[in-house]
Design a protein around this motif. Sequence first.
Motif, PDB file in Angstrom:
ATOM      1  N   TRP A 180       0.857  -1.172   0.000  1.00 52.94           N
ATOM      2  CA  TRP A 180       0.000   0.000   0.000  1.00 52.94           C
ATOM      3  C   TRP A 180       0.902   1.233   0.000  1.00 52.94           C
ATOM      4  CZ3 TRP A 180      -0.581  -4.331   2.835  1.00 52.94           C
ATOM      5  CH2 TRP A 180      -1.821  -4.977   2.839  1.00 52.94           C
ATOM      6  N   THR A 181       0.625   2.205  -0.882  1.00 50.73           N
ATOM      7  CA  THR A 181       1.409   3.433  -0.930  1.00 50.73           C
ATOM      8  C   THR A 181       0.477   4.628  -1.021  1.00 50.73           C
ATOM      9  OG1 THR A 181       3.203   2.291  -2.098  1.00 50.73           O
ATOM     10  CG2 THR A 181       3.239   4.695  -2.110  1.00 50.73           C
ATOM     11  N   ARG A 182       0.666   5.587  -0.119  1.00 47.49           N
ATOM     12  CA  ARG A 182      -0.104   6.834  -0.139  1.00 47.49           C
ATOM     13  C   ARG A 182       0.890   7.990  -0.234  1.00 47.49           C
ATOM     14  NH1 ARG A 182      -5.305   8.270   1.495  1.00 47.49           N
ATOM     15  NH2 ARG A 182      -5.586  10.469   2.003  1.00 47.49           N
ATOM     16  N   PHE A 183       0.933   8.648  -1.392  1.00 46.90           N
ATOM     17  CA  PHE A 183       1.877   9.726  -1.617  1.00 46.90           C
ATOM     18  C   PHE A 183       1.446  10.973  -0.851  1.00 46.90           C
ATOM     19  CE2 PHE A 183       2.606   6.950  -5.217  1.00 46.90           C
ATOM     20  CZ  PHE A 183       3.988   6.955  -5.326  1.00 46.90           C
ATOM     21  N   SER A 184       2.438  11.713  -0.348  1.00 48.68           N
ATOM     22  CA  SER A 184       2.156  12.896   0.459  1.00 48.68           C
ATOM     23  C   SER A 184       1.400  13.959  -0.327  1.00 48.68           C
ATOM     24  CB  SER A 184       3.471  13.489   0.986  1.00 48.68           C
ATOM     25  OG  SER A 184       4.182  12.541   1.753  1.00 48.68           O
ATOM     26  N   SER A 185       1.637  14.024  -1.636  1.00 46.20           N
ATOM     27  CA  SER A 185       1.016  15.053  -2.466  1.00 46.20           C
ATOM     28  C   SER A 185      -0.329  14.623  -3.051  1.00 46.20           C
ATOM     29  CB  SER A 185       1.958  15.433  -3.612  1.00 46.20           C
ATOM     30  OG  SER A 185       2.279  14.293  -4.395  1.00 46.20           O
ATOM     31  N   LEU A 186      -0.733  13.380  -2.813  1.00 48.68           N
ATOM     32  CA  LEU A 186      -1.987  12.870  -3.364  1.00 48.68           C
ATOM     33  C   LEU A 186      -2.901  12.371  -2.264  1.00 48.68           C
ATOM     34  CD1 LEU A 186      -0.537  10.795  -6.351  1.00 48.68           C
ATOM     35  CD2 LEU A 186      -1.436  13.123  -6.419  1.00 48.68           C
ATOM     36  N   ALA A 187      -4.183  12.321  -2.583  1.00 48.62           N
ATOM     37  CA  ALA A 187      -5.162  11.847  -1.605  1.00 48.62           C
ATOM     38  C   ALA A 187      -5.543  10.395  -1.846  1.00 48.62           C
ATOM     39  CB  ALA A 187      -6.418  12.720  -1.658  1.00 48.62           C
ATOM     40  N   GLU A 188      -4.947   9.779  -2.871  1.00 46.56           N
ATOM     41  CA  GLU A 188      -5.305   8.416  -3.219  1.00 46.56           C
ATOM     42  C   GLU A 188      -4.258   7.430  -2.701  1.00 46.56           C
ATOM     43  OE1 GLU A 188      -5.750   8.225  -7.390  1.00 46.56           O
ATOM     44  OE2 GLU A 188      -7.597   9.436  -7.437  1.00 46.56           O
ATOM     45  N   THR A 189      -4.681   6.199  -2.498  1.00 49.40           N
ATOM     46  CA  THR A 189      -3.794   5.133  -2.063  1.00 49.40           C
ATOM     47  C   THR A 189      -3.619   4.121  -3.198  1.00 49.40           C
ATOM     48  OG1 THR A 189      -4.475   5.356   0.245  1.00 49.40           O
ATOM     49  CG2 THR A 189      -3.413   3.293  -0.390  1.00 49.40           C
ATOM     50  N   GLU A 190      -2.371   3.847  -3.537  1.00 47.16           N
ATOM     51  CA  GLU A 190      -2.089   2.851  -4.567  1.00 47.16           C
ATOM     52  C   GLU A 190      -1.951   1.475  -3.925  1.00 47.16           C
ATOM     53  OE1 GLU A 190       1.316   3.857  -6.845  1.00 47.16           O
ATOM     54  OE2 GLU A 190       0.391   5.620  -7.784  1.00 47.16           O
ATOM     55  N   ARG A 191      -2.535   0.486  -4.567  1.00 46.95           N
ATOM     56  CA  ARG A 191      -2.441  -0.899  -4.111  1.00 46.95           C
ATOM     57  C   ARG A 191      -1.841  -1.739  -5.234  1.00 46.95           C
ATOM     58  NH1 ARG A 191      -7.092   1.305  -2.117  1.00 46.95           N
ATOM     59  NH2 ARG A 191      -7.481   1.048   0.123  1.00 46.95           N
ATOM     60  N   GLU A 192      -0.849  -2.525  -4.892  1.00 42.03           N
ATOM     61  CA  GLU A 192      -0.194  -3.367  -5.889  1.00 42.03           C
ATOM     62  C   GLU A 192       0.317  -4.639  -5.239  1.00 42.03           C
ATOM     63  OE1 GLU A 192       3.085  -1.106  -7.401  1.00 42.03           O
ATOM     64  OE2 GLU A 192       3.712  -0.483  -5.400  1.00 42.03           O
ATOM     65  N   VAL A 193       0.605  -5.631  -6.054  1.00 46.62           N
ATOM     66  CA  VAL A 193       1.112  -6.897  -5.527  1.00 46.62           C
ATOM     67  C   VAL A 193       2.098  -7.480  -6.525  1.00 46.62           C
ATOM     68  CG1 VAL A 193      -0.747  -8.280  -6.525  1.00 46.62           C
ATOM     69  CG2 VAL A 193       0.467  -9.119  -4.523  1.00 46.62           C
ATOM     70  N   THR A 194       3.134  -8.116  -5.998  1.00 48.40           N
ATOM     71  CA  THR A 194       4.124  -8.799  -6.822  1.00 48.40           C
ATOM     72  C   THR A 194       4.185 -10.259  -6.404  1.00 48.40           C
ATOM     73  OG1 THR A 194       5.450  -6.772  -7.019  1.00 48.40           O
ATOM     74  CG2 THR A 194       6.523  -8.849  -7.576  1.00 48.40           C
ATOM     75  N   VAL A 195       4.038 -11.148  -7.365  1.00 42.88           N
ATOM     76  CA  VAL A 195       4.103 -12.590  -7.130  1.00 42.88           C
ATOM     77  C   VAL A 195       5.380 -13.107  -7.776  1.00 42.88           C
ATOM     78  CG1 VAL A 195       2.982 -14.823  -7.494  1.00 42.88           C
ATOM     79  CG2 VAL A 195       1.598 -12.778  -7.088  1.00 42.88           C
TER      80      VAL A 195
END
Length: 287
Positions: A180-195
């Motif tokens: 989970w990544t939430r950038f300081s300049s954005l209000a959105e949270t990115e979700r990603e996964v690596t297998v």
Amino acid sequence: MPVATHVFRAATIAVTLFSGITHAEGIDSEHIFGFMIGSDVGDAGEREFQTQTTGRFDKGAGRYHAGEQEFELELVPVENFRIELGTAFAGHDIRDVAGLDDRRQLSWTGASLDLRYRFLARETAPFGMTFAVQSEGSRIDDISGAGAWRYGTTFTLAFDREIVPDFAIAALNLSYQPEWTRFSSLAETEREVTVGAAFALMAQFRPGILLGGEARYFRHYDGFGLDALSGQALFIGPTAYFQLSERSRLTVSWSTQAWGRASGLRAGLDLANFEHHQARLVFGVNF
């Protein structure tokens, strides 16, 4: 075919191969790999201090140098269970890379916790098997270096087996890494996964000196559903392990993206989700 099916088949094949090999013991697999892990977790009561330096280089046009310096304390409070506490600093030198801001910085990133439990030991089973959970919290994005709140967990199932007694050992890692990544300049949270699935083969040419290589295949997804593939890559490279003294050790590893593809692109490498080159240097000492 679902990714889970591929992972299950890979695990089944590995178990079948390892279970058919003659039993042997003698090589400690805890620290001999560079980007992978072995099934050994150390002896009860053991304590170690470790530094791990990781470099990531090249994302196509422009200059991309990223590195991380980790300091870790490893403890084995009871048999078959290892705890590792860590903190890290990260540096980025980025210029003229598409999609990334130019940046040159060094900063403290955060802390990590690594828990490993060995379910099967090679001394009493046909192969070793360990389950590891590594959680990490960070103040910056590891790719761009931008300010962010990032939290990731890597679940790894590690198998290994000596295929030639006291000389050669093979290992397989299966991993699942949501972030989970939430950038300081954005209000959105990115979700990603690596297998990922990784295979290594190491040979002990002299006592305390092992040479070999690792091959690692990754699939990167946007979101946690494993239905939005954004890219894939295959890394291959050599690894060397040196027992410097009775209490100290050194592991050196280099890995190059030999093949890759980002979704929607025909390029032979995926430099959007991964780097072209990765390197790692690990030094540890018992106390």
